[in-house]
Design a protein around this motif. Structure first.
Motif, mmCIF file in Angstrom:
data_model
loop_
_atom_site.group_PDB
_atom_site.id
_atom_site.type_symbol
_atom_site.label_atom_id
_atom_site.label_comp_id
_atom_site.label_asym_id
_atom_site.label_seq_id
_atom_site.Cartn_x
_atom_site.Cartn_y
_atom_site.Cartn_z
ATOM 1 N N GLY A 206 1.135 -6.730 9.513
ATOM 2 C CA GLY A 206 1.600 -5.537 8.818
ATOM 3 C C GLY A 206 3.092 -5.354 8.996
ATOM 4 O O GLY A 206 3.568 -5.245 10.129
ATOM 5 N N SER B 7 6.935 -3.607 7.269
ATOM 6 C CA SER B 7 7.526 -2.707 6.283
ATOM 7 C C SER B 7 8.700 -3.453 5.667
ATOM 8 O O SER B 7 9.011 -4.585 6.058
ATOM 9 C CB SER B 7 7.984 -1.407 6.937
ATOM 10 O OG SER B 7 9.289 -1.529 7.468
ATOM 11 N N LEU C 279 2.714 5.945 7.193
ATOM 12 C CA LEU C 279 2.545 4.660 6.510
ATOM 13 C C LEU C 279 2.317 3.545 7.525
ATOM 14 O O LEU C 279 1.535 2.617 7.289
ATOM 15 C CB LEU C 279 3.770 4.345 5.642
ATOM 16 C CG LEU C 279 3.886 5.132 4.334
ATOM 17 C CD1 LEU C 279 5.185 4.800 3.625
ATOM 18 C CD2 LEU C 279 2.696 4.831 3.409
ATOM 19 N N CYS D 172 4.250 -1.983 3.863
ATOM 20 C CA CYS D 172 4.394 -0.573 3.504
ATOM 21 C C CYS D 172 5.777 -0.367 2.896
ATOM 22 O O CYS D 172 6.761 -0.950 3.326
ATOM 23 C CB CYS D 172 4.045 0.377 4.636
ATOM 24 S SG CYS D 172 5.199 0.534 5.952
ATOM 25 N N ASN E 70 -0.813 1.139 7.574
ATOM 26 C CA ASN E 70 -0.526 -0.287 7.563
ATOM 27 C C ASN E 70 -1.339 -1.026 8.621
ATOM 28 O O ASN E 70 -2.030 -2.015 8.323
ATOM 29 C CB ASN E 70 0.987 -0.463 7.815
ATOM 30 C CG ASN E 70 1.462 -1.884 7.674
ATOM 31 O OD1 ASN E 70 1.474 -2.619 8.655
ATOM 32 N ND2 ASN E 70 1.823 -2.297 6.467
ATOM 33 N N ALA F 179 5.346 3.142 -4.093
ATOM 34 C CA ALA F 179 4.567 1.938 -3.804
ATOM 35 C C ALA F 179 4.362 1.076 -5.047
ATOM 36 O O ALA F 179 4.368 -0.157 -4.973
ATOM 37 C CB ALA F 179 3.218 2.316 -3.190
ATOM 38 N N HIS G 109 0.814 -1.218 0.000
ATOM 39 C CA HIS G 109 0.000 0.000 0.000
ATOM 40 C C HIS G 109 0.847 1.268 0.000
ATOM 41 O O HIS G 109 2.015 1.249 0.397
ATOM 42 C CB HIS G 109 -0.931 0.016 1.212
ATOM 43 C CG HIS G 109 -0.194 0.110 2.508
ATOM 44 N ND1 HIS G 109 0.215 1.295 3.056
ATOM 45 C CD2 HIS G 109 0.239 -0.855 3.358
ATOM 46 C CE1 HIS G 109 0.856 1.072 4.187
ATOM 47 N NE2 HIS G 109 0.890 -0.235 4.401
ATOM 48 N N GLY G 110 0.230 2.347 -0.444
ATOM 49 C CA GLY G 110 0.832 3.666 -0.352
ATOM 50 C C GLY G 110 0.177 4.427 0.794
ATOM 51 O O GLY G 110 -0.390 3.814 1.697
ATOM 52 N N GLY G 111 0.255 5.739 0.711
ATOM 53 C CA GLY G 111 -0.380 6.523 1.778
ATOM 54 C C GLY G 111 -0.413 7.995 1.439
ATOM 55 O O GLY G 111 -0.544 8.850 2.309
ATOM 56 N N GLU H 230 7.235 7.550 7.569
ATOM 57 C CA GLU H 230 7.226 6.204 8.157
ATOM 58 C C GLU H 230 6.106 6.066 9.192
ATOM 59 O O GLU H 230 5.441 5.035 9.275
ATOM 60 C CB GLU H 230 8.584 5.912 8.813
ATOM 61 C CG GLU H 230 8.717 4.453 9.210
ATOM 62 C CD GLU H 230 10.108 4.117 9.735
ATOM 63 O OE1 GLU H 230 10.869 5.050 10.068
ATOM 64 O OE2 GLU H 230 10.436 2.926 9.799
ATOM 65 N N ASN I 221 12.205 5.862 1.678
ATOM 66 C CA ASN I 221 10.871 5.753 1.132
ATOM 67 C C ASN I 221 10.969 5.128 -0.258
ATOM 68 O O ASN I 221 11.911 5.392 -0.997
ATOM 69 C CB ASN I 221 10.254 7.154 1.052
ATOM 70 C CG ASN I 221 8.756 7.099 0.863
ATOM 71 O OD1 ASN I 221 8.142 6.054 1.067
ATOM 72 N ND2 ASN I 221 8.173 8.225 0.471
#
Lengths: 299, 299, 299, 299, 299, 299
Positions: B124, B126, B104, B172, B108, B187, B66-68, B101, B184
């Motif tokens: 979830g 990263s 996200l 994420c 997440n 995504a 996913h993005g955000g 972070e 970063n």
């Protein structure tokens, strides 16, 4: 050259000294509640993580449960929110809860980052992941203080799976209620229920104090070993107060639920965890059963 | 009563229709890039998660990346930071990275929360966890734009472990470089490299557009199936532009690395994922090989 | 176009509706007694098999137990044998038994054939294979009616092995006694003992009736949910008779041995199995405990 | 008493003699084509099954492939059908195919019955179960003779699963084409393709002849070992004819596909299988490679 | 108190220093050839076993191969046998071989005894067990010197099984030829072939010398790192002689067969194994490839 | 030719006769105490090992426990030691213990050698390996007779591991006390405790007598089946004396701890083990429960 060799032999002796401890706790679960100063000082932080990574590498199964207190306060200020307390407990409305989750998430991943940097595989989860922590709303003296939860169920499956797959779990103390709302959990409480549910061998609290004192004003009254009965008596007699009260209750609860030893360690001492586990030097206060099982005699 | 029964029979027929699709993708990995409007609208969000949960329950192995975007911008404002862009890319200094972070991480866990609410176990993570995503710094036209990374290595072990243990991974797009600094990652790019590394059967992008158009101004020119060669030609001929360009490149890259089909779906249509997978209705644009393998004939 | 889309969304909704049911019965065993009209009509036959195949694909563990009544009679005629009945039960001499086994074997493989045609792996066995069904001779009112057996032991190993290896077992109700002679078993009885031995979640009888009636002559008295106690009372009060009596006894026996729900379904309704399991529409009569466990509330 | 003891010692010696053979074929697959007289005589039938059961118990992995020729003819008569042959092959219309399947199914389960009676777990399957045998229609000199199939694919999964779970598979030679229609397969052919697909160590045909003769009219010309090249030459030179031709072709095919030894045994000799495998006595004809591997020297 | 704490912190630092080494060799096989003085002195013996036990406990997979030289000579005298040598090699007739096996067996179990005393599970085997070591007779300059063997095959299965089951294998260098006669094997040779066959990461020889010297008469010429090419050159140029020649050949052979590093350690230094593995202090001589792989840079 | 065939058929019958016995004891543990004459005569030795190897190959799980009596005395003389006895028990000082361990070790590996020669993988261990046998000092009528031990604990893990990995364990009866000193154990006792701890189906003692006699002077009074109660009565009534007394006590102890049958066999009869297990011929004396379980009826 002789002197140098002497130094090396001493090193070897230190490693050999660790042998019985490594053996005793091999494949045992150790829950480390990580908080306080040890989380603020970058150097101490690195040392704590190195200690836990070493425990992992030599065959233990550590689990980290962390808080994030000071960092949370910093961010509450940053976004211009007004912290509110009731009976010393932070009132946690939805906006606060959102921020708390963000900050704890950041702290969580920063620990994973350090762990990965040491070549150990960490995984950072909250009590939401895999339904780890189920909570009910916790009242403070009967008053609603928002999204503050009390753990009602620990779904250990996710921890067992991650440990089986050789990950070092890092847990931030957030859970969900039956309607899947987000709640903040006291990190000490979370560490305690997780230690109990995972049938941990040890539970260690990294704190900002040296240990339990008979007289908190007199550093000479530091108690290095405290039987459960003695602890209860100290509390009854009013010797224990402040933040130590709930912590000691957690310790007693853990011991009575099957954890072999609980340690209140001074997180400000570098490598306090290693010292406690691999040497005869007792750091801080160890809470233990009235009758210590036989295999502890050699300690 | 007759009419009611008729309705039920129709329901049964829908389920039976899904049978060959369930069979075909059984135990196959499907990477879903989840972003855009489908993340903002709470109802759409719930529908997407329901779709993915259903895929999981009927035997697929979905992974969410996913993005955000919009949430990040909101928080950048909230803490009073000045967003800075270079060539359309966000300049990500340390403070921004920290905030990204955090946001996200919050997104997440909110997805995990919805998944758990459906009785499926989500986790979830990263790209830091288990060393999932290793990155190098990515330059924008030769210029340093801060902590923006390009994935150089996907350590699939953690995903394989989590899937084996029956978790639905939610990822994420954050990674670490060789010095374990935080970066970063776009995504779309993250979803693409993960799909490739996991040898996914499908990669689906939930977007805010209906699909690929020959003429973006003319909705009638929506392309439902696009062979890799055609896609390349369209790009050469200048038909494709804007945000679609990198996305299409990702699609082609995925297909050429072994992913069977990539879908650009309109995330604003409820249950677009289910419709794409369980019915003959093609939603959006499917990118596929020049020569489609035989077993797709029935579709 | 709008209308078409509407149709597709409805389809998606049907799939999403199935989600909680798929979840609830995931990896649960469902024994389907397959007999009657649903076995004669080729179209219904195909629909039943499709239903069971779908159950298999979405994570259930179905087991089919089938009869072969009408086909047996047809063949008894074909080879010029005289059917003989005593108290409504077929007298099964050695020649009849031989023919019964042949016909049931044929039916058995024809079901496997349909299952394989749907891409699911079926395996057709009788109670002889792996020593699945051990029987004693069953008397009819004290009279010997030949090779008719009553199951005394279910050796579940073969079923557990086949299910572990992802096969859909199709069982014809034939067993052996201690001297390894062949016996015919009533298919309803066989389904019931297998459901009990396998600790099935559900047992479903596909029949030629709509369900249990309070007054069989009045279709309006169809009972959709019947508690075990009510069922017993209905029988005591003489409301239940004919072929329904032993069937209901089987149902009660199954429930009291741990099966959660038994369904008497109208096999003449297409996809009655799917409708029963994946929708709120109760088809036929469900027999259940006096006190329904909590997790059925949503049904 | 002495004499009795002598007799017992001789028994012990026989068992000890078997030791190297048990060791050599331990966990090896042996496909036994079971047909002819050995299937008609009840005593021989029991002996064959005892032999195979013993092979199973001492660690081999036997697979039985059986025919049913005479029984089929009997039933074709019983139901008043007219058998029709074209070029010596049975024309198999739909009705015949149905009957053939029924009869073979009966034979199949009767073998399982004997196996179970010996305390070994058998499982009787046809080439339909688990999609074991896929066929194409086989023409007889270009003419369509109905549902007679030629195996195009052996899906060994089901056999591997059953053997892993310690069952003795009994296979009747029926398969399905791409449209899932039922076909009859020559049992010799089926045994051969299964032996090849399962990488069997041995393939043994139980026949009604003593073995391969140089001159079929002269029993003294029985060949006990036949190299593949010699076999080919015998055929070229016209020494081999009748039913032996396709059988020998099967043998050669099996050997050239990796089966170590193929045996044409006289099924009329009691325990011919055991004698062949556990003693130095060569029964019938062994077909083997031009260059025998070293470890056969001791035989 | 401060000073004491300082001492403890130093201890912690030693443990932490070991972290990267523990990590690097985690689950790697290390073959330790144990012989010479380190076997005679009881204190050294205990230290060696402690070192190996520690390696085992922290995740390595050590294998001990031991000799028994001096103990053998002692017993040869005890039973009044006359030792006979040819070209410096012990002539091993049947009676000598019997005695050698007995003495080595005793030594073998005495090591297991020490290992068990440390809480680690050891298992003492010879090359006979599980057919571990197959040998041919070894001639000394063309002359038969009795039951002295050269390893022709290492059957690693038994070692893999024991290591999988978490035992620490202790091996005495005795093997069997094709006729299953007993042979003595040079312990250095045995350690070398076992390291090669097990794809060991390291092979360490505990010897009675400090390492390899350029000039054996000048202790200052001790070589701490020796590339394979350099070693070959030293031998060609005649710098290496005596017992070091075959040892060095073994080292080179091991390296060229895939062992990463071979160490010639001074077994008279307490804990030389630990020092070599867990500290930067190079003890003795390390033989390594011409081009050291990158991950050794930090050493 | 006819006669030869007759001979072969008889062979086949012997093998078939073994079938029910192979089946009954399949995967059952059989502990064989191997001692006495059967260990001295090379031909008998080979036959015993062949018997045990065959048991292993046909699916049993045999464990050998051996003594070494005569060989020990020979070596005690060889090295000029004076054997000393107290109440008929060998006084075992440190030097004697050392020698005993060496001799037993040699015998142990010589059995492994024979086993390997038959193509079965053996592994020779003592009670030290894996901490198999823990002992306390055993007094003889209150007097210290040195390193003679009584087993207090059997750590079955190592045996389970070795059997799982398909090895045939050969055990010499030596154990360690809590301080890890070496002790000699009576081989009969060791076999008995191991049979009990491993829940063996059978325990067989190879002895130098024909079995238990009512009147040892009258060979006609040999008892072939002895119920536990009868055995106790015989002892009470003074019929049993000498070395048979402790052996019979061991037998009774084993039976009462769950071993199904204990056999006192005449090890001087070739293949007495096979005869006992695979034929109806009872060799020697079988000790069994008062009430024999049903499934022994066929014996």
């Amino acid at each position: 050259m002789k002197k140098e060799m002497q130094k090396y032999l001493e090193k070897a002796e230190v490693l050999i000294e660790a042998l019985p401890y490594i053996q005793r706790f091999n494949r045992k679960i150790i829950v480390v509640k990580y908080g306080g100063s040890a989380m603020v000082d970058e150097k101490l932080k690195e040392q704590v993580i190195k200690d836990v990574a070493l425990l992992k590498l030599v065959g233990f199964k550590p689990i980290i449960v962390h808080g994030g207190g000071k960092e949370i306060s910093k961010w509450v200020g940053k976004v211009g929110m007004e912290p509110e307390f009731k009976n010393g407990l932070r009132v946690t409305d939805e906006a606060t809860m959102e921020l708390v989750e963000m900050v704890l998430g950041k702290v969580n991943k920063s620990l994973v980052q350090l762990i990965e940097g040491l070549g150990v595989h960490g995984i950072g989860i909250s009590g939401k992941d895999g339904g780890l922590l189920k909570v009910d709303k916790k009242l403070a003296d009967g008053e609603d203080i928002g999204f503050v939860g009390e753990v009602t169920k620990v779904n250990t499956q996710i921890l067992e799976d991650l440990i089986e797959k050789d990950f070092l779990p890092v847990i931030c103390p957030i859970g969900m209620d039956d309607q899947f709302n987000t709640y903040n959990i006291n990190a000490d409480d979370a560490a305690c229920v997780i230690a109990k549910a995972m049938k941990a061998e040890k539970l260690a609290f990294l704190t900002d104090i040296e240990g339990v004192y008979k007289d908190p004003k007199d550093p000479k009254t530091l108690i290095s070993e405290l039987r459960v009965e003695e602890a209860k008596k100290l509390m009854e007699d009013g010797y224990i107060g402040g933040g130590m009260l709930p912590k000691l209750n957690n310790c007693i609860d853990a011991i009575e639920s099957g954890v072999s030893r609980v340690h209140i360690l001074d997180g400000r001492i570098p490598h306090c965890l290693l010292l406690e586990i691999f040497t005869n030097k007792g750091i801080g206060t160890a809470i233990l059963h009235g009758e210590e099982p036989k295999y502890y005699q050699g300690e």
